[in-house]
Design an enzyme around this catalytic site. Structure first.
Site, mmCIF file in Angstrom:
data_model
loop_
_atom_site.group_PDB
_atom_site.id
_atom_site.type_symbol
_atom_site.label_atom_id
_atom_site.label_comp_id
_atom_site.label_asym_id
_atom_site.label_seq_id
_atom_site.Cartn_x
_atom_site.Cartn_y
_atom_site.Cartn_z
ATOM 1 N N CYS A 2 -110.821 -112.316 -13.072
ATOM 2 C CA CYS A 2 -112.248 -112.615 -13.084
ATOM 3 C C CYS A 2 -112.558 -113.522 -11.904
ATOM 4 O O CYS A 2 -111.656 -114.062 -11.274
ATOM 5 C CB CYS A 2 -112.626 -113.325 -14.372
ATOM 6 S SG CYS A 2 -112.076 -112.446 -15.836
ATOM 7 N N ARG A 27 -113.165 -109.126 -7.781
ATOM 8 C CA ARG A 27 -112.173 -109.625 -8.745
ATOM 9 C C ARG A 27 -112.414 -109.119 -10.163
ATOM 10 O O ARG A 27 -111.577 -109.286 -11.041
ATOM 11 C CB ARG A 27 -112.207 -111.158 -8.765
ATOM 12 C CG ARG A 27 -111.899 -111.797 -7.444
ATOM 13 C CD ARG A 27 -111.968 -113.291 -7.572
ATOM 14 N NE ARG A 27 -110.889 -113.797 -8.384
ATOM 15 C CZ ARG A 27 -109.708 -114.164 -7.919
ATOM 16 N NH1 ARG A 27 -109.457 -114.087 -6.642
ATOM 17 N NH2 ARG A 27 -108.779 -114.623 -8.725
ATOM 18 N N TRP A 74 -113.473 -109.292 -15.700
ATOM 19 C CA TRP A 74 -112.607 -108.123 -15.850
ATOM 20 C C TRP A 74 -112.006 -108.291 -17.237
ATOM 21 O O TRP A 74 -111.189 -109.181 -17.475
ATOM 22 C CB TRP A 74 -111.519 -108.120 -14.776
ATOM 23 C CG TRP A 74 -110.670 -106.897 -14.782
ATOM 24 C CD1 TRP A 74 -110.917 -105.725 -14.144
ATOM 25 C CD2 TRP A 74 -109.422 -106.721 -15.461
ATOM 26 N NE1 TRP A 74 -109.904 -104.837 -14.383
ATOM 27 C CE2 TRP A 74 -108.976 -105.416 -15.191
ATOM 28 C CE3 TRP A 74 -108.647 -107.536 -16.278
ATOM 29 C CZ2 TRP A 74 -107.779 -104.903 -15.698
ATOM 30 C CZ3 TRP A 74 -107.465 -107.030 -16.791
ATOM 31 C CH2 TRP A 74 -107.035 -105.723 -16.492
ATOM 32 N N ASN A 100 -110.978 -117.656 -16.233
ATOM 33 C CA ASN A 100 -110.229 -116.553 -15.639
ATOM 34 C C ASN A 100 -108.787 -116.705 -16.094
ATOM 35 O O ASN A 100 -108.162 -117.726 -15.814
ATOM 36 C CB ASN A 100 -110.323 -116.635 -14.109
ATOM 37 C CG ASN A 100 -109.367 -115.688 -13.419
ATOM 38 O OD1 ASN A 100 -108.943 -114.690 -13.991
ATOM 39 N ND2 ASN A 100 -109.021 -116.001 -12.183
ATOM 40 N N GLY A 101 -108.279 -115.738 -16.824
ATOM 41 C CA GLY A 101 -106.899 -115.832 -17.304
ATOM 42 C C GLY A 101 -106.806 -115.382 -18.744
ATOM 43 O O GLY A 101 -107.704 -114.710 -19.260
ATOM 44 N N GLU A 486 -97.650 -94.403 -1.630
ATOM 45 C CA GLU A 486 -98.844 -95.182 -1.279
ATOM 46 C C GLU A 486 -100.061 -94.261 -1.135
ATOM 47 O O GLU A 486 -101.156 -94.590 -1.595
ATOM 48 C CB GLU A 486 -98.567 -95.975 0.013
ATOM 49 C CG GLU A 486 -99.747 -96.762 0.570
ATOM 50 C CD GLU A 486 -100.338 -97.789 -0.376
ATOM 51 O OE1 GLU A 486 -99.753 -98.073 -1.438
ATOM 52 O OE2 GLU A 486 -101.430 -98.294 -0.079
ATOM 53 N N LYS A 490 -103.433 -94.532 -3.419
ATOM 54 C CA LYS A 490 -104.783 -94.667 -2.837
ATOM 55 C C LYS A 490 -105.715 -93.648 -3.464
ATOM 56 O O LYS A 490 -106.827 -93.955 -3.871
ATOM 57 C CB LYS A 490 -104.771 -94.451 -1.315
ATOM 58 C CG LYS A 490 -104.239 -95.541 -0.437
ATOM 59 C CD LYS A 490 -105.006 -96.828 -0.458
ATOM 60 C CE LYS A 490 -104.602 -97.707 -1.596
ATOM 61 N NZ LYS A 490 -103.565 -98.679 -1.418
ATOM 62 N N GLU A 493 -106.408 -94.291 -7.377
ATOM 63 C CA GLU A 493 -107.170 -95.471 -7.785
ATOM 64 C C GLU A 493 -108.645 -95.388 -7.406
ATOM 65 O O GLU A 493 -109.478 -95.976 -8.092
ATOM 66 C CB GLU A 493 -106.529 -96.766 -7.297
ATOM 67 C CG GLU A 493 -106.609 -97.044 -5.833
ATOM 68 C CD GLU A 493 -105.944 -98.370 -5.437
ATOM 69 O OE1 GLU A 493 -106.002 -99.328 -6.214
ATOM 70 O OE2 GLU A 493 -105.386 -98.424 -4.332
ATOM 71 N N HIS A 509 -86.300 -80.850 -8.963
ATOM 72 C CA HIS A 509 -85.721 -81.342 -10.214
ATOM 73 C C HIS A 509 -86.791 -81.485 -11.299
ATOM 74 O O HIS A 509 -86.575 -82.194 -12.278
ATOM 75 C CB HIS A 509 -84.989 -82.664 -9.973
ATOM 76 C CG HIS A 509 -83.853 -82.518 -9.010
ATOM 77 N ND1 HIS A 509 -82.668 -81.902 -9.342
ATOM 78 C CD2 HIS A 509 -83.750 -82.850 -7.692
ATOM 79 C CE1 HIS A 509 -81.861 -81.889 -8.286
ATOM 80 N NE2 HIS A 509 -82.509 -82.452 -7.268
ATOM 81 N N LYS A 608 -109.325 -106.642 -7.771
ATOM 82 C CA LYS A 608 -108.564 -106.854 -6.543
ATOM 83 C C LYS A 608 -107.362 -107.756 -6.764
ATOM 84 O O LYS A 608 -106.294 -107.532 -6.227
ATOM 85 C CB LYS A 608 -109.502 -107.474 -5.502
ATOM 86 C CG LYS A 608 -108.869 -107.715 -4.150
ATOM 87 C CD LYS A 608 -108.619 -106.417 -3.436
ATOM 88 C CE LYS A 608 -107.937 -106.596 -2.107
ATOM 89 N NZ LYS A 608 -107.327 -105.338 -1.652
#
Ligand code: M6R
Length: 613
Positions: A2, A27, A74, A100-101, A486, A490, A493, A509, A608
């Site tokens: 947050c 955030r 968040w 935040n937490g 990567e 990208k 997300e 496989h 983020k």
């Protein structure tokens, strides 16, 4: 996850708080809220959704006040709605708190408070904390700061909090443990935030609040810091080096695109003073000051999350190939809980753009407690991880605002490559000629990225044709395997298309069963020791009618002939190719997401900076 903002001074707090929330929206962005004190009244305004929704909601209301706190959320406990949005009142609406937490023992505390007659309006752990502060204040008859201190001594978990008290126009009390908190010092005014971005346009003087510290910001310009165990601390004032323009989009439609396009410059910034072509020299003070530790290390452990973990894998290949030292790459979240063997002669490299990722920070603390030497590769100067490490190397790419990491990744790979080459040079496991060749190649990277960026418009048109896709597979081998992962990260997300990154040879496989004419397969098939092998892997996919999008070295003909779409990148050394090959993958993900009308900079469910575990 947050974002927290606070203000006390002579200006109106509301515009500062709203602007601050907008800067911190990366955030968390599922709900937002503000608390202001005016004429002794403590008023709350909260809304589900974005900061803009809150702003619209508050527009017609009285937002006067020169003291306030604000929050963008968040969700962790309780769904994102107005009721669970912060700030939270205490029972009698005497206190308002933002957090935040995560308070891990909130259930036990809540039980106790329920027995004491407290009633709860939300499902959050945050409301439990504000009620506990209220309870401490009443039962011990103490001031707000002392009540916060008593309450936090009972709280287990991570937090950055700020509290206001009705009738107290002169004070904000804030505290942190595990989640970041910065105080900006102006003339007769204080700013408070999760990071420096909301503060930078008002002052460059900041104090980073330490773990388990409580700070009281008084209207008379006085600031007092005490620890939870009541030790007074002297605030250490630091200067922030960040400009306002770095925080704005600069004409680009999204931060992500701006950050992709910034890479020639950010990589040049990352190299400045470190890569010296004239002197044939790499200079990293974090390495030079601790050369013996690196030379004596029996093993390197790299710990990180997400994109930073992908950079770590590339680092592993470079350290092992050049410096001949064994490297393990660990997800921080696994490393911290799986009782890893950590020796005193291990070097642990923690990679983090934000420098605040809770799992990586915990992994650092764990490794430190076992006596390992900890080296950070971080971007945000003064953030928690660099402060917790013994030494390190900043990536210096400036603020990365888009939730999808782009410019941080390329600079992390660069930093790890420079480190691996320096170590190899010192260990004499590479020749001087090769070392010099690599220095020259590194120096050319920014120019080569500029070249790649020219295909942006072409990629934009091409990307549109893939909005239909439900799945993507990305393949690569050796240094290009982490690039495949990567590229897949990208895409998933920001476009919500399912994507997997695989080592190309692993296809047969299992995943090859997924291939049909609908399935786009992105293959990074640049010149490398495994090039022929990758060509065979492409043939296997072609035989099953998969659609091949390949990233090849300029001038390639073999892969070109068997691909449906080809993206060329300039030639470079194999270990540096990830920095080039990732650029078209970043652009492709971006354009597919834009064509699908997704919120590129703030994708759903993400934040983020992941400051909860
Ligand atoms: O700030 P960090 O580098 O520690 O963050 C790690 C991950 O959360 C981050 O890379 C995440 O995976 C990004 N959204 C990827 O684009």
């Amino acid at each position: 996850m947050c974002g927290i903002v606070g203000y006390i001074g002579n200006r109106q707090a509301f515009p500062i708080l709203i602007k601050g929330l907008q800067r911190l929206e990366y955030r968390g962005y599922d709900s937002a809220g503000i608390a202001l004190i005016h004429n002794g009244e403590l008023n709350l305004y909260k809304q589900k959704g974005k900061v803009a929704d809150l702003q619209r909601f508050v527009e017609q209301q009285d937002t006067e006040g020169t003291i306030g706190i604000a929050h963008t959320r968040w969700a962790t406990h309780g769904e994102p709605n107005e009721r669970n949005a912060h700030p939270h009142y205490s029972q009698t609406e005497n206190l308002a708190l933002i957090h935040n937490g995560i308070i891990e023992n909130y259930a036990v505390i809540k039980e106790m408070l329920l027995e004491e007659g407290y009633v709860f309006r939300s499902e959050t752990d945050t409301e439990v904390l504000v009620q506990l502060i209220d309870f401490m204040q009443k039962t011990n008859n103490v001031c707000l700061a002392e009540a916060v201190q008593l309450a936090l001594s009972q709280a287990v978990g991570a937090y950055a909090i700020a509290v206001l008290e009705k009738g107290n126009n002169n004070q904000i009390v804030a505290a942190r443990k595990g989640s970041p908190l910065v105080v900006g010092i102006g003339k007769d005014e204080f700013f408070l935030a999760s990071d420096a971005t909301p503060i930078v346009e008002y002052t460059d003087k900041v104090v980073y609040i330490g773990d388990e510290e409580i700070v009281t910001l008084n209207r008379n310009g006085e600031m007092k810091i005490v620890t939870i165990s009541n030790v007074e601390k002297t605030p250490e004032i630091k200067k922030i080096e960040m400009s306002l323009s770095q925080l704005e989009k600069g004409g680009y439609p999204h931060f992500m695109l701006k950050e992709i396009f910034e890479q020639p410059k950010t990589l040049a910034d990352s190299m400045r003073g470190r890569i010296n072509v004239d002197a044939n020299n790499i200079s990293l003070s974090g390495f030079i000051d601790n050369k013996d530790k690196f030379l004596n290390a029996k093993r390197i452990i790299i710990t990180a999350c997400g994109t930073s973990w992908h950079a770590g894998l590339i680092g592993k290949y470079a350290f092992e190939e050049f410096a001949r030292v064994p490297v393990e790459v660990e997800y921080s979240s696994e490393f911290r809980y799986r009782k890893p063997v950590i020796n005193k002669d291990d070097i642990v490299i923690a990679i983090s753009q934000s420098g605040e990722t809770a799992d990586t920070l915990a992994a650092v603390e764990l490794a430190k407690s076992k006596g390992a030497f900890i080296f950070g590769v971080c971007n945000v100067v003064g953030s928690s991880i660099p402060r917790a490490t013994h030494s390190g190397c900043y990536t210096h790419v400036g603020p990365e605002i888009g939730v999808a990491s782009t410019k941080a990744f390329s600079a992390q790979v660069l930093a790890l490559t420079m480190l691996a080459l320096l170590l190899a040079k010192e260990k004499e496991t590479i020749s001087d000629d090769f070392y010099i060749k690599l220095i020259n190649e590194i120096n050319l990277i920014p120019i080569k990225i500029k070249e790649i960026l020219k295909i942006n418009n072409e990629l934009k048109d091409f990307a549109r044709t893939f909005t239909y896709a439900q799945n993507f597979i990305y393949l690569g081998r050796a240094y290009n395997y982490p690039v495949a992962m990567e590229g897949a990260l990208k895409l998933k997300e920001i476009s919500y298309i399912h994507a997997e990154g695989y080592p190309a040879a692993e296809m047969k496989h299992g995943p090859i069963a997924l291939i049909n004419q609908e399935m786009p397969v992105v293959v990074i098939a640049t010149n490398a020791a495994t090039y022929e092998k990758v060509v065979s892997n492409i043939q296997e996919i072609k035989a099953r009618k998969g659609r091949i999008i390949s990233v090849v070295t300029k001038g390639d003909t073999i892969v070109k002939n068997i691909s449906d779409y080809v993206i060329e990148v300039p030639a470079t050394e194999e270990c540096l190719m990830p920095i080039l090959a990732v650029i078209p993958l970043q652009l492709m993900a971006y354009h597919i997401a834009v064509a699908k009308e997704c919120n590129v900079d703030q994708p759903r469910n993400l934040a983020k900076s992941v400051t909860v575990e």
